[in-house]
Design an enzyme around this catalytic site. Sequence first.
Site, PDB file in Angstrom:
ATOM      1  N   PHE A 160      44.361  49.121 -10.922  1.00 39.71           N
ATOM      2  CA  PHE A 160      44.695  50.528 -11.078  1.00 39.71           C
ATOM      3  C   PHE A 160      43.897  51.417 -10.135  1.00 39.71           C
ATOM      4  O   PHE A 160      42.677  51.265  -9.993  1.00 39.71           O
ATOM      5  CB  PHE A 160      44.411  50.987 -12.514  1.00 39.71           C
ATOM      6  CG  PHE A 160      45.445  50.554 -13.513  1.00 39.71           C
ATOM      7  CD1 PHE A 160      46.482  51.399 -13.871  1.00 39.71           C
ATOM      8  CD2 PHE A 160      45.373  49.300 -14.097  1.00 39.71           C
ATOM      9  CE1 PHE A 160      47.436  50.999 -14.798  1.00 39.71           C
ATOM     10  CE2 PHE A 160      46.322  48.892 -15.023  1.00 39.71           C
ATOM     11  CZ  PHE A 160      47.351  49.745 -15.373  1.00 39.71           C
ATOM     12  N   ASP A 161      44.596  52.367  -9.523  1.00 41.37           N
ATOM     13  CA  ASP A 161      43.942  53.499  -8.879  1.00 41.37           C
ATOM     14  C   ASP A 161      43.311  54.343  -9.985  1.00 41.37           C
ATOM     15  O   ASP A 161      43.688  54.234 -11.161  1.00 41.37           O
ATOM     16  CB  ASP A 161      45.003  54.285  -8.097  1.00 41.37           C
ATOM     17  CG  ASP A 161      44.455  55.546  -7.467  1.00 41.37           C
ATOM     18  OD1 ASP A 161      43.377  55.483  -6.852  1.00 41.37           O
ATOM     19  OD2 ASP A 161      45.108  56.597  -7.592  1.00 41.37           O
ATOM     20  N   LEU A 162      42.375  55.230  -9.620  1.00 40.04           N
ATOM     21  CA  LEU A 162      41.698  56.058 -10.624  1.00 40.04           C
ATOM     22  C   LEU A 162      42.256  57.482 -10.637  1.00 40.04           C
ATOM     23  O   LEU A 162      42.964  57.878 -11.553  1.00 40.04           O
ATOM     24  CB  LEU A 162      40.191  56.054 -10.372  1.00 40.04           C
ATOM     25  CG  LEU A 162      39.311  56.840 -11.354  1.00 40.04           C
ATOM     26  CD1 LEU A 162      39.584  56.460 -12.792  1.00 40.04           C
ATOM     27  CD2 LEU A 162      37.839  56.638 -11.008  1.00 40.04           C
TER      28      LEU A 162
END
Length: 222
Positions: free
Chosen positions: A12-14
């Site tokens: 996941f990107d943040l």
Amino acid sequence: MSMKTTYTHLFFDLDGTLTDSAEGVMKGVRYALERMNRPVPDERVLRLFVGPPLQESFHELGGVAPEAVPHAIELFREYYLPIGSYENRAFPGIDGMLGRLRAAGYHLGVATSKLESQAFAVLERYRLAGYFEQVAGAGTAGKDSKAEVLARLMALFGLGEGDKPRMLMIGDRKYDVVGAHTVGIDCMTVGWGYAPPEELTAYPGALHAATMADLERILIGE
């Protein structure tokens, strides 16, 4: 629950995917540009700073000369570290979604262009850290591309070339798609982040989840 895809590892990107960090990032950019006596772009452009590496954004979006970008990043952090990083929130429902993905058997990691130390602090603050087995972020210079961050995350998980079909990058911007493509893994874009409408249509090969419910239907099948 059981997995409905061949993926086993979700990265996941943040910013813009797990948390809504726009306010703090935009204020940090404004602070840096004002301190440098540079014009501040309108809000539409400021929002585009959220997610990509600052090294790139200050030059391409803020018009800062390459040699002055390190100073711009220093000024940004002068505001962001003590103040802006707390002008943030987890997207509503993100914790429940992460919990269900874990329960379905997925291994979760974070790949972010944010400083790694900041990423850990944000995940801890919003009680998301426990869902993730590994976290990879940018080094102190803030120059790491998403592909470099992904390669580091893969190494942290002990994953190799033959494992790539089992990995999926999940993010809200084109940088996530390009980074995933560069390292040879699939990508899913999400519709609740910061990409302008036309940005993600240029990548029709990526999976897309307009909502968290869509993401769960694709990955869990419920």
